[in-house]
Design a protein around this motif. Structure first.
Motif, PDB file in Angstrom:
ATOM      1  N   MET A 175       0.850  -1.191   0.000  1.00 58.28           N
ATOM      2  CA  MET A 175       0.000   0.000   0.000  1.00 58.28           C
ATOM      3  C   MET A 175       0.887   1.243   0.000  1.00 58.28           C
ATOM      4  N   THR A 176       0.448   2.234  -0.744  1.00 55.07           N
ATOM      5  CA  THR A 176       1.251   3.435  -0.880  1.00 55.07           C
ATOM      6  C   THR A 176       1.090   4.337   0.342  1.00 55.07           C
ATOM      7  N   ASP A 177       2.186   4.847   0.814  1.00 58.22           N
ATOM      8  CA  ASP A 177       2.152   5.829   1.893  1.00 58.22           C
ATOM      9  C   ASP A 177       1.435   7.080   1.392  1.00 58.22           C
ATOM     10  N   PRO A 178       0.350   7.503   2.037  1.00 59.39           N
ATOM     11  CA  PRO A 178      -0.375   8.679   1.518  1.00 59.39           C
ATOM     12  C   PRO A 178       0.480   9.936   1.447  1.00 59.39           C
ATOM     13  N   ALA A 179       1.485  10.036   2.316  1.00 56.65           N
ATOM     14  CA  ALA A 179       2.346  11.217   2.279  1.00 56.65           C
ATOM     15  C   ALA A 179       3.202  11.256   1.019  1.00 56.65           C
ATOM     16  N   ALA A 180       3.370  10.081   0.370  1.00 55.60           N
ATOM     17  CA  ALA A 180       4.208  10.035  -0.829  1.00 55.60           C
ATOM     18  C   ALA A 180       3.651  10.921  -1.935  1.00 55.60           C
ATOM     19  N   ALA A 181       2.321  11.062  -1.972  1.00 55.62           N
ATOM     20  CA  ALA A 181       1.688  11.844  -3.039  1.00 55.62           C
ATOM     21  C   ALA A 181       2.036  13.320  -2.950  1.00 55.62           C
ATOM     22  N   THR A 182       2.473  13.768  -1.784  1.00 52.71           N
ATOM     23  CA  THR A 182       2.821  15.180  -1.641  1.00 52.71           C
ATOM     24  C   THR A 182       4.282  15.362  -1.274  1.00 52.71           C
ATOM     25  N   THR A 183       5.072  14.301  -1.487  1.00 53.86           N
ATOM     26  CA  THR A 183       6.502  14.376  -1.225  1.00 53.86           C
ATOM     27  C   THR A 183       7.258  14.249  -2.542  1.00 53.86           C
ATOM     28  N   PRO A 184       7.958  15.293  -2.950  1.00 55.58           N
ATOM     29  CA  PRO A 184       8.676  15.206  -4.221  1.00 55.58           C
ATOM     30  C   PRO A 184       9.928  14.349  -4.099  1.00 55.58           C
ATOM     31  N   THR A 185      10.168  13.556  -5.134  1.00 53.52           N
ATOM     32  CA  THR A 185      11.403  12.783  -5.170  1.00 53.52           C
ATOM     33  C   THR A 185      12.367  13.358  -6.196  1.00 53.52           C
ATOM     34  N   ASP A 186      11.834  14.196  -7.111  1.00 53.77           N
ATOM     35  CA  ASP A 186      12.688  14.827  -8.111  1.00 53.77           C
ATOM     36  C   ASP A 186      12.040  16.134  -8.559  1.00 53.77           C
ATOM     37  N   ILE A 187      12.852  17.163  -8.729  1.00 53.86           N
ATOM     38  CA  ILE A 187      12.359  18.464  -9.179  1.00 53.86           C
ATOM     39  C   ILE A 187      13.248  18.918 -10.319  1.00 53.86           C
ATOM     40  N   ASP A 188      12.607  19.218 -11.444  1.00 57.03           N
ATOM     41  CA  ASP A 188      13.336  19.644 -12.626  1.00 57.03           C
ATOM     42  C   ASP A 188      12.829  21.021 -13.036  1.00 57.03           C
ATOM     43  N   VAL A 189      13.714  22.010 -13.000  1.00 54.99           N
ATOM     44  CA  VAL A 189      13.323  23.361 -13.375  1.00 54.99           C
ATOM     45  C   VAL A 189      13.966  23.707 -14.717  1.00 54.99           C
ATOM     46  N   VAL A 190      13.127  23.972 -15.715  1.00 53.44           N
ATOM     47  CA  VAL A 190      13.601  24.544 -16.978  1.00 53.44           C
ATOM     48  C   VAL A 190      13.128  25.990 -16.951  1.00 53.44           C
ATOM     49  N   ARG A 191      14.072  26.903 -16.748  1.00 54.69           N
ATOM     50  CA  ARG A 191      13.753  28.252 -16.282  1.00 54.69           C
ATOM     51  C   ARG A 191      12.660  28.968 -17.063  1.00 54.69           C
ATOM     52  N   ASP A 192      12.672  28.859 -18.374  1.00 53.79           N
ATOM     53  CA  ASP A 192      11.681  29.606 -19.153  1.00 53.79           C
ATOM     54  C   ASP A 192      10.536  28.708 -19.628  1.00 53.79           C
ATOM     55  N   ARG A 193      10.450  27.502 -19.070  1.00 48.55           N
ATOM     56  CA  ARG A 193       9.407  26.599 -19.541  1.00 48.55           C
ATOM     57  C   ARG A 193       8.530  26.028 -18.426  1.00 48.55           C
ATOM     58  N   HIS A 194       9.127  25.266 -17.552  1.00 52.36           N
ATOM     59  CA  HIS A 194       8.283  24.573 -16.578  1.00 52.36           C
ATOM     60  C   HIS A 194       9.053  24.185 -15.324  1.00 52.36           C
ATOM     61  N   VAL A 195       8.277  23.857 -14.305  1.00 54.17           N
ATOM     62  CA  VAL A 195       8.797  23.196 -13.114  1.00 54.17           C
ATOM     63  C   VAL A 195       8.134  21.826 -13.106  1.00 54.17           C
ATOM     64  N   ARG A 196       8.945  20.791 -13.173  1.00 57.57           N
ATOM     65  CA  ARG A 196       8.392  19.444 -13.234  1.00 57.57           C
ATOM     66  C   ARG A 196       8.736  18.712 -11.944  1.00 57.57           C
ATOM     67  N   ILE A 197       7.713  18.193 -11.301  1.00 62.34           N
ATOM     68  CA  ILE A 197       7.884  17.554 -10.004  1.00 62.34           C
ATOM     69  C   ILE A 197       7.476  16.092 -10.115  1.00 62.34           C
ATOM     70  N   THR A 198       8.358  15.210  -9.681  1.00 65.96           N
ATOM     71  CA  THR A 198       8.021  13.796  -9.560  1.00 65.96           C
ATOM     72  C   THR A 198       7.678  13.533  -8.103  1.00 65.96           C
ATOM     73  N   PHE A 199       6.467  13.073  -7.861  1.00 65.16           N
ATOM     74  CA  PHE A 199       6.035  12.803  -6.488  1.00 65.16           C
ATOM     75  C   PHE A 199       6.348  11.359  -6.114  1.00 65.16           C
ATOM     76  N   GLY A 200       6.336  11.113  -4.815  1.00 67.24           N
ATOM     77  CA  GLY A 200       6.728   9.812  -4.292  1.00 67.24           C
ATOM     78  C   GLY A 200       5.847   8.666  -4.734  1.00 67.24           C
ATOM     79  N   ASP A 201       4.634   8.965  -5.202  1.00 66.23           N
ATOM     80  CA  ASP A 201       3.763   7.903  -5.694  1.00 66.23           C
ATOM     81  C   ASP A 201       3.917   7.691  -7.194  1.00 66.23           C
TER      82      ASP A 201
END
Ligand SMILES: [Zn+2]
Length: 123
Positions: A1-27
């Protein structure tokens, strides 16, 4: 079972300054937020005030509609602080609010943060 906190815990953050902020969540969910949408949805008090008066928080009249992330840094464990290329830096984007916004299909804006953040659930 997935830890519910995983859905709001980022495991990776990728910032492309003029395009997007991409966040990979723990789930495993990957959420990409365009910089224009993020800037317009800035959760700080003054931007929130514009929206509450039915106006756009960004771009304000006479301001350029070009935006980029100048600097992004973690705010404790709960969110992302973004310095924008237009000099605005007062908004802090909480993971829970970003995730909720993503789950709603980026509808309804990013303004649902409670006035006083709830304490972290016990671990
Ligand atoms: Zn703002």
């Amino acid at each position: 079972m997935t830890d519910p906190a995983a859905a709001t815990t980022p495991t990776d953050i990728d910032v492309v300054r003029d395009r997007h902020v991409r966040i990979t969540f723990g789930d495993g969910v990957v959420a990409a937020f365009g910089v224009h949408a993020l800037r317009a949805a800035c959760p700080c008090a003054s931007c929130r005030g514009w929206r509450e008066r039915g106006e756009v928080a960004w771009p304000r009249p006479g301001m350029p509609d070009v935006i980029a992330v100048a600097h992004a840094s973690l705010t404790g464990a709960w969110g992302l602080s973004i310095d924008w290329s237009d000099g605005h830096s007062t908004g802090i984007y909480a993971w829970t609010v970003l995730r909720d916004w993503w789950d709603r299909g980026l509808a309804g804006g990013l303004v649902d943060e409670p006035a006083d953040p709830r304490p972290d659930p016990p671990r």
